[in-house]
Design a protein around this motif. Sequence first.
Motif, PDB file in Angstrom:
ATOM      1  N   LEU A  62      19.992  55.449 102.267  1.00 59.19           N
ATOM      2  CA  LEU A  62      18.828  55.225 103.115  1.00 59.19           C
ATOM      3  C   LEU A  62      18.767  53.771 103.584  1.00 59.19           C
ATOM      4  N   SER A  63      19.009  52.840 102.690  1.00 61.03           N
ATOM      5  CA  SER A  63      18.966  51.436 103.097  1.00 61.03           C
ATOM      6  C   SER A  63      20.076  51.135 104.092  1.00 61.03           C
ATOM      7  N   GLY A  64      21.235  51.744 103.936  1.00 61.42           N
ATOM      8  CA  GLY A  64      22.316  51.554 104.898  1.00 61.42           C
ATOM      9  C   GLY A  64      21.949  52.085 106.268  1.00 61.42           C
ATOM     10  N   VAL A  65      21.262  53.200 106.319  1.00 62.82           N
ATOM     11  CA  VAL A  65      20.835  53.780 107.588  1.00 62.82           C
ATOM     12  C   VAL A  65      19.788  52.889 108.253  1.00 62.82           C
ATOM     13  N   LEU A  66      18.901  52.319 107.468  1.00 63.25           N
ATOM     14  CA  LEU A  66      17.868  51.454 108.026  1.00 63.25           C
ATOM     15  C   LEU A  66      18.442  50.141 108.537  1.00 63.25           C
ATOM     16  N   ILE A  67      19.490  49.653 107.916  1.00 58.82           N
ATOM     17  CA  ILE A  67      20.107  48.395 108.329  1.00 58.82           C
ATOM     18  C   ILE A  67      20.996  48.593 109.547  1.00 58.82           C
ATOM     19  N   PHE A  68      21.681  49.699 109.653  1.00 60.90           N
ATOM     20  CA  PHE A  68      22.664  49.905 110.705  1.00 60.90           C
ATOM     21  C   PHE A  68      22.133  49.688 112.114  1.00 60.90           C
ATOM     22  N   PRO A  69      20.966  50.244 112.501  1.00 60.25           N
ATOM     23  CA  PRO A  69      20.516  50.010 113.878  1.00 60.25           C
ATOM     24  C   PRO A  69      20.305  48.536 114.182  1.00 60.25           C
ATOM     25  N   THR A  70      19.828  47.779 113.219  1.00 58.17           N
ATOM     26  CA  THR A  70      19.629  46.345 113.426  1.00 58.17           C
ATOM     27  C   THR A  70      20.967  45.665 113.657  1.00 58.17           C
ATOM     28  N   ALA A  71      21.932  45.974 112.845  1.00 57.00           N
ATOM     29  CA  ALA A  71      23.251  45.362 112.993  1.00 57.00           C
ATOM     30  C   ALA A  71      23.898  45.788 114.312  1.00 57.00           C
ATOM     31  N   ALA A  72      23.688  47.017 114.713  1.00 51.12           N
ATOM     32  CA  ALA A  72      24.298  47.512 115.952  1.00 51.12           C
ATOM     33  C   ALA A  72      23.679  46.864 117.181  1.00 51.12           C
ATOM     34  N   ASN A  73      22.452  46.403 117.070  1.00 48.67           N
ATOM     35  CA  ASN A  73      21.759  45.828 118.217  1.00 48.67           C
ATOM     36  C   ASN A  73      21.887  44.312 118.312  1.00 48.67           C
ATOM     37  N   THR A  74      22.667  43.709 117.445  1.00 47.52           N
ATOM     38  CA  THR A  74      22.830  42.259 117.517  1.00 47.52           C
ATOM     39  C   THR A  74      23.659  41.892 118.735  1.00 47.52           C
ATOM     40  N   GLN A  75      23.430  40.706 119.238  1.00 48.34           N
ATOM     41  CA  GLN A  75      24.167  40.252 120.417  1.00 48.34           C
ATOM     42  C   GLN A  75      25.076  39.094 120.031  1.00 48.34           C
ATOM     43  N   PRO A  76      26.083  38.823 120.843  1.00 50.91           N
ATOM     44  CA  PRO A  76      26.979  37.693 120.555  1.00 50.91           C
ATOM     45  C   PRO A  76      26.203  36.372 120.557  1.00 50.91           C
ATOM     46  N   PHE A  77      26.702  35.420 119.789  1.00 56.40           N
ATOM     47  CA  PHE A  77      26.061  34.102 119.751  1.00 56.40           C
ATOM     48  C   PHE A  77      25.951  33.495 121.144  1.00 56.40           C
ATOM     49  N   SER A  78      26.970  33.707 121.973  1.00 59.97           N
ATOM     50  CA  SER A  78      26.936  33.117 123.316  1.00 59.97           C
ATOM     51  C   SER A  78      25.741  33.632 124.115  1.00 59.97           C
ATOM     52  N   GLU A  79      25.380  34.877 123.927  1.00 60.70           N
ATOM     53  CA  GLU A  79      24.230  35.419 124.656  1.00 60.70           C
ATOM     54  C   GLU A  79      22.922  34.842 124.121  1.00 60.70           C
ATOM     55  N   SER A  80      22.847  34.640 122.822  1.00 53.14           N
ATOM     56  CA  SER A  80      21.662  33.981 122.255  1.00 53.14           C
ATOM     57  C   SER A  80      21.551  32.545 122.760  1.00 53.14           C
ATOM     58  N   MET A  81      22.674  31.880 122.875  1.00 49.35           N
ATOM     59  CA  MET A  81      22.680  30.513 123.401  1.00 49.35           C
ATOM     60  C   MET A  81      22.231  30.499 124.862  1.00 49.35           C
ATOM     61  N   ALA A  82      22.660  31.489 125.628  1.00 45.03           N
ATOM     62  CA  ALA A  82      22.222  31.609 127.021  1.00 45.03           C
ATOM     63  C   ALA A  82      20.720  31.860 127.087  1.00 45.03           C
ATOM     64  N   GLU A  83      20.190  32.624 126.138  1.00 42.31           N
ATOM     65  CA  GLU A  83      18.745  32.875 126.079  1.00 42.31           C
ATOM     66  C   GLU A  83      18.003  31.569 125.831  1.00 42.31           C
ATOM     67  N   CYS A  84      18.540  30.733 124.931  1.00 34.48           N
ATOM     68  CA  CYS A  84      17.919  29.432 124.671  1.00 34.48           C
ATOM     69  C   CYS A  84      17.948  28.571 125.937  1.00 34.48           C
ATOM     70  N   ALA A  85      19.078  28.580 126.635  1.00 38.50           N
ATOM     71  CA  ALA A  85      19.180  27.819 127.890  1.00 38.50           C
ATOM     72  C   ALA A  85      18.134  28.303 128.886  1.00 38.50           C
TER      73      ALA A  85
END
Length: 119
Positions: A6-29
């Motif tokens: 159950l905990s693995g299932v709850l964590i998986f969507p969060t991990a699947a929705n992460t974005q590359p660091f470069s995109e987070s950096m672009a968001e900061c810009a």
Amino acid sequence: MKQLLLSGVLIFPTAANTQPFSESMAECAALYQNAAQWVNTDESADKLMFAAISWADAALIEAQSEGPSATSDAIWQLIDRKTTRWEAKGEGVFFSQDFRDWTQYCRKFAKERGMEVTP
């Protein structure tokens, strides 16, 4: 075992929705680029644009490490698209939890990366 599954299932969507660091950096810009449009002085705008450019430069370097085909033009197009989304929220965005969360994230991310985002 059931709890572990159950905990693995709850964590998986969060991990699947992460974005590359470069995109987070672009968001900061984009966050800083948008903020630069709302300040009252050129000095404040210059400081915010310095931060935006610093994030854009970092995003390009990061994107090139993620995939060598990244270009400065592509990064700035991404930043401009993200800036447009921030602009659409109006000046009230600066009082939103979303804005506070992103600025806190960007500050911590810059510190972690040893980035200088203030002139």
